[in-house]
Design an enzyme around this catalytic site. Structure first.
Site, mmCIF file in Angstrom:
data_model
loop_
_atom_site.group_PDB
_atom_site.id
_atom_site.type_symbol
_atom_site.label_atom_id
_atom_site.label_comp_id
_atom_site.label_asym_id
_atom_site.label_seq_id
_atom_site.Cartn_x
_atom_site.Cartn_y
_atom_site.Cartn_z
ATOM 1 N N LEU A 84 -0.097 -13.063 -13.926
ATOM 2 C CA LEU A 84 -0.527 -12.363 -12.712
ATOM 3 C C LEU A 84 -1.069 -10.965 -13.029
ATOM 4 O O LEU A 84 -0.508 -10.248 -13.863
ATOM 5 C CB LEU A 84 0.697 -12.228 -11.783
ATOM 6 C CG LEU A 84 0.507 -11.409 -10.505
ATOM 7 C CD1 LEU A 84 -0.268 -12.206 -9.465
ATOM 8 C CD2 LEU A 84 1.855 -10.984 -9.932
ATOM 9 N N ASP A 132 4.242 -2.957 5.277
ATOM 10 C CA ASP A 132 4.506 -1.979 6.341
ATOM 11 C C ASP A 132 5.871 -2.230 6.994
ATOM 12 O O ASP A 132 6.341 -3.362 7.038
ATOM 13 C CB ASP A 132 3.388 -2.066 7.390
ATOM 14 C CG ASP A 132 3.341 -0.835 8.282
ATOM 15 O OD1 ASP A 132 3.973 0.188 7.940
ATOM 16 O OD2 ASP A 132 2.668 -0.898 9.327
ATOM 17 N N HIS A 183 12.101 2.748 2.083
ATOM 18 C CA HIS A 183 11.157 2.590 0.967
ATOM 19 C C HIS A 183 11.868 1.999 -0.252
ATOM 20 O O HIS A 183 11.309 1.175 -0.977
ATOM 21 C CB HIS A 183 10.520 3.936 0.609
ATOM 22 C CG HIS A 183 9.700 4.522 1.731
ATOM 23 N ND1 HIS A 183 8.779 3.788 2.425
ATOM 24 C CD2 HIS A 183 9.677 5.773 2.281
ATOM 25 C CE1 HIS A 183 8.210 4.563 3.347
ATOM 26 N NE2 HIS A 183 8.744 5.769 3.288
#
Ligand code: IPE
Ligand code: IPE
Ligand code: MG
Length: 239
Positions: free
Chosen positions: A127, A16, A33
């Site tokens: 991962l 955020d 962004h």
């Protein structure tokens, strides 16, 4: 009872603060962004190196569709580009891509690229990167309850057989463990509809840092703090 002491198996992050980061610089929100996607790249690589097995990134909530069309379209274009451009890096780091959420809500270009990136990274064994896209914790439960209700109606499941495992198995996250550590950037003290079922005993770490400024050193700090936590799961401290 488990003492954390080790690296978390599953880290979930509410990324955020991109908009505020851009505003502070007098830039359009989409530039925030864009800078945020650089942080995502850095954290994915770091998580893999450290030996985290699952990393869930909250990239777009189901409520984020309420934003102006200009912003959601730009975000979706950025997502598609990220999914395409990251393929070599994902391979290099042995990362497998997964996604959770109402993926059918995404524009076709994003759905296609997501399917393609998932397909080509499916055999990677390091991962697992899970992107939460058009994700809402309550929507996930609604979808899960519908699945369970269908099983009951069709006679494959009796109501008294429903337990926590049945519910967990009905969620988008059925094949992933619950998060051990939840990080939220930009200082907001809320879950914003993220992984409501899965975070019942997750350790929480919140930083005022805005997501585009959240890089590897601070990620390591969060992991270090996690190591010092004592997870009791309702039990008592050892004497
Ligand atoms: C997080 O940054 C990214 C998304 C929710 C897509 P925000 O866009 O929410 O940034 P702020 O909270 O407005 O600063
Ligand atoms: C949460 O951030 C969603 C993502 C990071 C994708 P928001 O910015 O949408 O959350 P609120 O609106 O501040 O709760
Ligand atoms: Mg926000």
């Amino acid at each position: 009872m488990t003492e954390a002491k080790t690296i978390p198996q599953h880290v979930a992050i509410i990324m955020d603060g991109n908009g505020r980061w851009a505003r502070e610089r007098g830039l359009p929100r989409i530039e925030g962004h864009r800078a945020g996607s650089d942080s995502a790249r850095e954290i994915v690589t770091a998580a893999g190196e450290i030996g985290v097995k699952y990393l869930t990134l909250y990239a777009f909530s189901i409520e984020n569709w309420r934003r102006p069309r200009e912003e959601t379209s730009a975000l979706m274009r950025l997502l598609t580009k990220f999914l395409k451009d990251e393929i070599p890096t994902l391979h290099k780091n042995n990362v497998r891509l997964e996604a959770i959420g109402r993926l059918a809500d995404l524009p076709e270009h994003s759905q296609k690229q997501l399917a393609e990136t998932r397909r080509v990274t499916a055999k990677n064994t390091g991962l697992t990167l899970i992107l939460a896209l058009s994700y809402g914790g309550r929507t996930e439960m609604v979808d899960g309850v519908r699945k369970i209700a269908t099983e009951v109606r069709e006679g494959r499941l009796r109501p008294e057989q429903i337990n926590e495992e049945t519910i967990a198995a009905s969620l988008y996250t059925s094949s992933f463990p619950d998060p051990d550590l939840l990080i939220r950037t930009s200082g907001e003290m809320r879950l914003s509809n993220f992984l409501l079922w899965q975070t019942s005993y997750t350790e929480i770490w919140i930083t005022p840092t805005l997501w585009p400024d959240f890089r590897k050193p601070e990620f390591l700090k969060a992991l270090e703090d996690y190591r010092k936590r004592q997870r009791r799961f309702g039990g008592v401290e050892p004497t």
